[in-house]
Enzyme design. Sequence first.
Site, mmCIF file in Angstrom:
data_model
loop_
_atom_site.group_PDB
_atom_site.id
_atom_site.type_symbol
_atom_site.label_atom_id
_atom_site.label_comp_id
_atom_site.label_asym_id
_atom_site.label_seq_id
_atom_site.Cartn_x
_atom_site.Cartn_y
_atom_site.Cartn_z
ATOM 1 C CD GLU A 24 8.069 -21.042 18.655
ATOM 2 O OE1 GLU A 24 8.436 -20.127 17.913
ATOM 3 O OE2 GLU A 24 6.868 -21.285 18.888
ATOM 4 C CE LYS A 37 4.695 -18.841 20.075
ATOM 5 N NZ LYS A 37 5.588 -18.632 18.938
ATOM 6 C CG HIS A 57 4.886 -25.579 11.549
ATOM 7 N ND1 HIS A 57 4.986 -25.271 10.215
ATOM 8 C CD2 HIS A 57 4.771 -24.392 12.186
ATOM 9 C CE1 HIS A 57 4.956 -23.954 10.065
ATOM 10 N NE2 HIS A 57 4.806 -23.408 11.240
ATOM 11 C CG ASP A 113 1.087 -20.024 15.488
ATOM 12 O OD1 ASP A 113 0.899 -19.509 14.371
ATOM 13 O OD2 ASP A 113 2.117 -19.826 16.154
ATOM 14 N NE ARG A 162 -2.359 -0.620 3.397
ATOM 15 C CZ ARG A 162 -2.885 -0.714 4.602
ATOM 16 N NH1 ARG A 162 -4.158 -0.490 4.775
ATOM 17 N NH2 ARG A 162 -2.154 -1.041 5.642
ATOM 18 C CE LYS A 166 2.876 -20.250 11.161
ATOM 19 N NZ LYS A 166 3.349 -20.886 12.369
ATOM 20 C CG HIS A 219 8.795 -22.074 7.592
ATOM 21 N ND1 HIS A 219 7.715 -21.571 8.251
ATOM 22 C CD2 HIS A 219 9.741 -22.263 8.527
ATOM 23 C CE1 HIS A 219 7.987 -21.459 9.522
ATOM 24 N NE2 HIS A 219 9.218 -21.872 9.728
HETATM 25 P P1 NAD Z 1 3.159 -7.521 7.975
HETATM 26 O O1 NAD Z 1 2.002 -6.894 8.676
HETATM 27 O O2 NAD Z 1 4.530 -7.223 8.461
HETATM 28 O O3 NAD Z 1 3.105 -7.105 6.436
HETATM 29 C C1 NAD Z 1 1.916 -7.041 5.714
HETATM 30 C C2 NAD Z 1 2.134 -6.421 4.351
HETATM 31 O O4 NAD Z 1 0.860 -6.320 3.714
HETATM 32 C C3 NAD Z 1 2.732 -5.026 4.332
HETATM 33 O O5 NAD Z 1 3.655 -4.923 3.258
HETATM 34 C C4 NAD Z 1 1.541 -4.114 4.037
HETATM 35 O O6 NAD Z 1 1.885 -2.948 3.335
HETATM 36 C C5 NAD Z 1 0.730 -5.023 3.147
HETATM 37 N N1 NAD Z 1 -0.669 -4.633 3.105
HETATM 38 C C6 NAD Z 1 -1.529 -4.454 4.134
HETATM 39 N N2 NAD Z 1 -2.749 -4.067 3.663
HETATM 40 C C7 NAD Z 1 -2.644 -3.992 2.323
HETATM 41 C C8 NAD Z 1 -3.542 -3.655 1.275
HETATM 42 N N3 NAD Z 1 -4.818 -3.301 1.524
HETATM 43 N N4 NAD Z 1 -3.095 -3.701 -0.001
HETATM 44 C C9 NAD Z 1 -1.827 -4.065 -0.270
HETATM 45 N N5 NAD Z 1 -0.928 -4.400 0.670
HETATM 46 C C10 NAD Z 1 -1.335 -4.355 1.951
HETATM 47 O O7 NAD Z 1 2.875 -9.086 7.960
HETATM 48 P P2 NAD Z 1 3.930 -10.300 7.816
HETATM 49 O O8 NAD Z 1 4.465 -10.651 9.174
HETATM 50 O O9 NAD Z 1 4.900 -9.975 6.751
HETATM 51 O O10 NAD Z 1 2.994 -11.525 7.418
HETATM 52 C C11 NAD Z 1 2.422 -11.668 6.120
HETATM 53 C C12 NAD Z 1 1.695 -12.998 6.053
HETATM 54 O O11 NAD Z 1 2.606 -14.068 6.209
HETATM 55 C C13 NAD Z 1 0.645 -13.186 7.143
HETATM 56 O O12 NAD Z 1 -0.410 -13.945 6.625
HETATM 57 C C14 NAD Z 1 1.385 -13.989 8.192
HETATM 58 O O13 NAD Z 1 0.505 -14.733 8.991
HETATM 59 C C15 NAD Z 1 2.221 -14.882 7.307
HETATM 60 N N6 NAD Z 1 3.414 -15.392 7.944
HETATM 61 C C16 NAD Z 1 4.367 -14.524 8.407
HETATM 62 C C17 NAD Z 1 5.526 -15.030 8.969
HETATM 63 C C18 NAD Z 1 6.614 -14.099 9.464
HETATM 64 O O14 NAD Z 1 7.676 -14.626 9.800
HETATM 65 N N7 NAD Z 1 6.409 -12.799 9.503
HETATM 66 C C19 NAD Z 1 5.722 -16.403 9.074
HETATM 67 C C20 NAD Z 1 4.733 -17.265 8.589
HETATM 68 C C21 NAD Z 1 3.599 -16.743 8.029
#
Ligand code: NAD
Length: 486
Positions: free
Chosen positions: A217, A333, A241, A236, A51, A149, A179
Site C-alpha cells: 500500500e 504501508k 488476506h 491486520d 445509535r 475482520k 473481501h
Molecule cells: P465506524 O466507526 O465508521 O462505524 C461504526 C458504526 O457503528 C456507526 O454506524 C456507529 O453508529 C455504530 N455504533 C457504534 N456504537 C454503537 C452502538 N452501541 N449501538 C449501535 N451502533 C453503534 O466503523 P467502520 O469503519 O464502518 O467499521 C465497522 C467494522 O468493519 C469494524 O469492525 C471494522 O474493523 C470493520 N472493517 C471496516 C472496513 C472499512 O473499510 N471501514 C474494512 C474492513 C473491516
Amino acid sequence: MAARVVPVDPFDLVVFGATGDLARRKLIPALYHRMADGQMPDGARIIGTARSEMDAEGFRALASEALDTFVPAENLDADIRRRFLGCLDYLKLDVSTPEGWTNLRGKLGTDDRPCAHYLSVAPRFFGMIAEGISKAGLVDANTRIVVEKPLGRDLASARALNAQLAEGFEESQVYRIDHYLGKETVQNLMALRFANTLFEPLWNAQHVDHVQITVAESVGIAGRGPYYDNVGAMRDMVQNHLLQLLCLTAMEPPARFEPDAVRDEKLKVLRALEPLIDPADVVRGQYRANGETKSYREEAENDSSMTESFVALKAKVSNWRWAGVPFYLRTGKRLRNRVSEIAIQFRDVPHSIFPGAGATPHPNVLAIRLQPDEGITLSMTVKDPGPGGMRLADTKLDMSFAERLAATGMRMPDAYERLVMDVIRGDQTLFMRGDEVEAAWAWIDPIIAAWQSAPAPKLYDAGSSGPEDALMLLHRDGRRWREIET
Ligand code: NAD
C-alpha cells in the site's frame, strides 16, 4: 452493458452500524450497483440500524449522499436511485442495551425470506449483537450473520468469538468476510487452476521455484492511527488476506466448487504450514519520514511505538506438492506503489541451448494481479526480433480484466457486491469457516510471541520497497523480490 446476473429472491438485510464508514463507502454502493444490474428483487428490505437518532427519510438522505460520494457519476441513474432508496428503512438501536430488539422484529417481515444481519460495527459489539438477535427470537433456518475482520487478535480471542457466534447460530449461518476473496482476480485464480489443463500439471515443487505474495500500500495509517497501532501489519493483513491468498494458491483441487469442499482444502494448507521458528525468516518494518510524509510514529501519535507497518516472511507448506518451495509474503504501508499480486515463478530451464551474451532464458512467471489493474500476466522468454543473432528477451502475455470489461462496456464489480449477494443466496464458498480463522491464528501467534525478545522493527523510508532486511530475506536464497510497480 450489464454483466449477466441471476436475480435473487426477496430478502431482508439488516446493517448494524449503517451510518459508519464501511456501510457508506462499500455496502450501500454495492447494493445500489446490484440493483442497477437487475439483481436486486422488488420487495428487498434494507434496514439500517445505528445509535443515531434518525428516521427512514434521514437514513435515505445519508445513503443518497453516500451514493454521490462513492459511486461514479456515470453509474448513477435517477430512477434506480429512487427505487433503491425506496428499499431502505432505519431503526435506532443501541446494541449495548437490551432495549430496541423487539422493534427490530417489527421491522422485519413475517415471511420466511432470507434475512442477513451485517455487523458493520466494532468487533466488541459482535457478541452483543449475536445475542440480541438470538434472544429476540429472530433466528431461524433462513437467518445469516455477517462479520468482518478483525476476527480476534490471537487464537484465544478468535476462539472466544467463534464460541459467541455459535451460541445463537449454526456454522452454516455465519459468513466471515475476507473481501479479497470477493475480488474477480482471486476467483479467476481458481478458474485458471481448475478450469484449464495447462497450469495444474506444473503447479508443484517440481516446476515451481517459489511464490511471492505482495500486498503493498502507498498510504500510511493517518486517520486510523490509534486503531492500527494496537494491531500492526501481521494481524491486520497477514493473518487474513495474505494467508487466504496463500491457501488458494497452494490448495489441492477440491472435488467440487462447494463451500465445505473448498474450505476443507484451504484448512489443510493452513495446517500444513511449518511453524516459523527461524527469526531470520520474518522481517518487521516501520516507515520513517521522507521529507514529504510523516513517520509511522508521528501518524500513530506514539513516539515509542514498536508496531510493524511492514512484514515480510518466508512460509513453507509441508506437503508433497510444495515441499521445498518457499512462499514469500510481504505487505506494508507507505511503500513505493499500491500493488497486490500473487506471482508464481517457475524453475529455470534445466539446460540452456543458446550460447552467448543476451541469450539466457528468463524464468516464466505467472502473475495474478489483484490491484490496481486486475489481470493475469505470463512472462515468457522469446527471441528478440531482428537479425542480431539468437538473443532472448522477456515478454508478457497480458490479460487485463479491466480492459476486457471496458471493451464490452461492462464495469468491474467491487468485491462487496459479489459477497453480499452470496450471503443472500446462502453460498459460503468465498467466506472463511471458523476453523480456518483459528488455524491461521495458531500459525501466527508464535511468530508474534517471538517478537517480545526483539521488539524493534527495522526502519524503512516512506515511499521505498521496505527495509533492507526484507531484500536480504530473498537475497540469502539467491532470489529477489519483484519490483513494486504499477
Ligand atoms: P465506524 O466507526 O465508521 O462505524 C461504526 C458504526 O457503528 C456507526 O454506524 C456507529 O453508529 C455504530 N455504533 C457504534 N456504537 C454503537 C452502538 N452501541 N449501538 C449501535 N451502533 C453503534 O466503523 P467502520 O469503519 O464502518 O467499521 C465497522 C467494522 O468493519 C469494524 O469492525 C471494522 O474493523 C470493520 N472493517 C471496516 C472496513 C472499512 O473499510 N471501514 C474494512 C474492513 C473491516
